[in-house]
Design a protein around this motif. Structure first.
Motif, PDB file in Angstrom:
ATOM      1  N   ALA A  25       0.827  -1.206   0.000  1.00  0.00           N
ATOM      2  CA  ALA A  25       0.000   0.000   0.000  1.00  0.00           C
ATOM      3  C   ALA A  25       0.864   1.259   0.000  1.00  0.00           C
ATOM      4  O   ALA A  25       0.552   2.235  -0.692  1.00  0.00           O
ATOM      5  CB  ALA A  25      -0.935  -0.005   1.201  1.00  0.00           C
ATOM      6  N   GLU A  26       1.952   1.232   0.752  1.00  0.00           N
ATOM      7  CA  GLU A  26       2.818   2.416   0.818  1.00  0.00           C
ATOM      8  C   GLU A  26       3.438   2.730  -0.541  1.00  0.00           C
ATOM      9  O   GLU A  26       3.506   3.891  -0.940  1.00  0.00           O
ATOM     10  CB  GLU A  26       3.940   2.205   1.850  1.00  0.00           C
ATOM     11  N   GLY A  27       3.888   1.704  -1.243  1.00  0.00           N
ATOM     12  CA  GLY A  27       4.473   1.913  -2.568  1.00  0.00           C
ATOM     13  C   GLY A  27       3.458   2.458  -3.553  1.00  0.00           C
ATOM     14  O   GLY A  27       3.764   3.363  -4.337  1.00  0.00           O
ATOM     15  N   GLN A  28       2.250   1.919  -3.527  1.00  0.00           N
ATOM     16  CA  GLN A  28       1.217   2.388  -4.440  1.00  0.00           C
ATOM     17  C   GLN A  28       0.817   3.819  -4.123  1.00  0.00           C
ATOM     18  O   GLN A  28       0.625   4.638  -5.029  1.00  0.00           O
ATOM     19  CB  GLN A  28       0.001   1.469  -4.370  1.00  0.00           C
ATOM     20  N   ILE A  29       0.699   4.153  -2.831  1.00  0.00           N
ATOM     21  CA  ILE A  29       0.352   5.518  -2.441  1.00  0.00           C
ATOM     22  C   ILE A  29       1.432   6.487  -2.901  1.00  0.00           C
ATOM     23  O   ILE A  29       1.132   7.574  -3.414  1.00  0.00           O
ATOM     24  CB  ILE A  29       0.132   5.601  -0.921  1.00  0.00           C
ATOM     25  N   ALA A  30       2.691   6.109  -2.747  1.00  0.00           N
ATOM     26  CA  ALA A  30       3.791   6.967  -3.186  1.00  0.00           C
ATOM     27  C   ALA A  30       3.766   7.163  -4.699  1.00  0.00           C
ATOM     28  O   ALA A  30       3.986   8.270  -5.196  1.00  0.00           O
ATOM     29  CB  ALA A  30       5.125   6.370  -2.748  1.00  0.00           C
ATOM     30  N   LEU A  31       3.487   6.086  -5.437  1.00  0.00           N
ATOM     31  CA  LEU A  31       3.410   6.185  -6.896  1.00  0.00           C
ATOM     32  C   LEU A  31       2.250   7.087  -7.311  1.00  0.00           C
ATOM     33  O   LEU A  31       2.398   7.946  -8.185  1.00  0.00           O
ATOM     34  CB  LEU A  31       3.267   4.804  -7.524  1.00  0.00           C
ATOM     35  N   PHE A  32       1.093   6.908  -6.692  1.00  0.00           N
ATOM     36  CA  PHE A  32      -0.060   7.765  -6.994  1.00  0.00           C
ATOM     37  C   PHE A  32       0.253   9.220  -6.675  1.00  0.00           C
ATOM     38  O   PHE A  32      -0.123  10.129  -7.425  1.00  0.00           O
ATOM     39  CB  PHE A  32      -1.298   7.319  -6.220  1.00  0.00           C
TER      40      PHE A  32
END
Length: 89
Positions: A25-32
């Protein structure tokens, strides 16, 4: 292209567990967040680009859903990613 494979790996390495961990989730949030910042800059120059505006709204909604998921399941990870990315609710 604004988002190369190297940039993605760097984002996932910094915010995820590893550079190959694209599902956290952290990686996806950072990418978004990175994509939202890019689209926001684009829309400042092109005010009538409604397709990009719609994409931006969808991305913000996806990021919000992931943040709500983190907040409900692990408040410490939620607080850490909010602080690290400089987001606020």
């Amino acid at each position: 292209m604004y988002l190369s494979q190297e940039k993605k790996r760097e984002i996932f390495k910094k915010h995820g567990k590893s550079e190959n961990d694209t599902g956290s989730a952290e990686g996806q949030i950072a990418l978004f967040t990175y994509r939202i910042a890019h689209l926001t800059g684009h829309l400042k120059q092109n005010k009538k680009d409604y397709n990009t505006q719609r994409s931006l709204i969808n991305l913000v909604g996806k990021r919000r859903k992931l943040l709500n998921y983190l907040k409900d399941n692990d408040i410490e990870r939620y607080r850490a990613i909010i602080k690290e990315l400089g987001l606020r609710k």
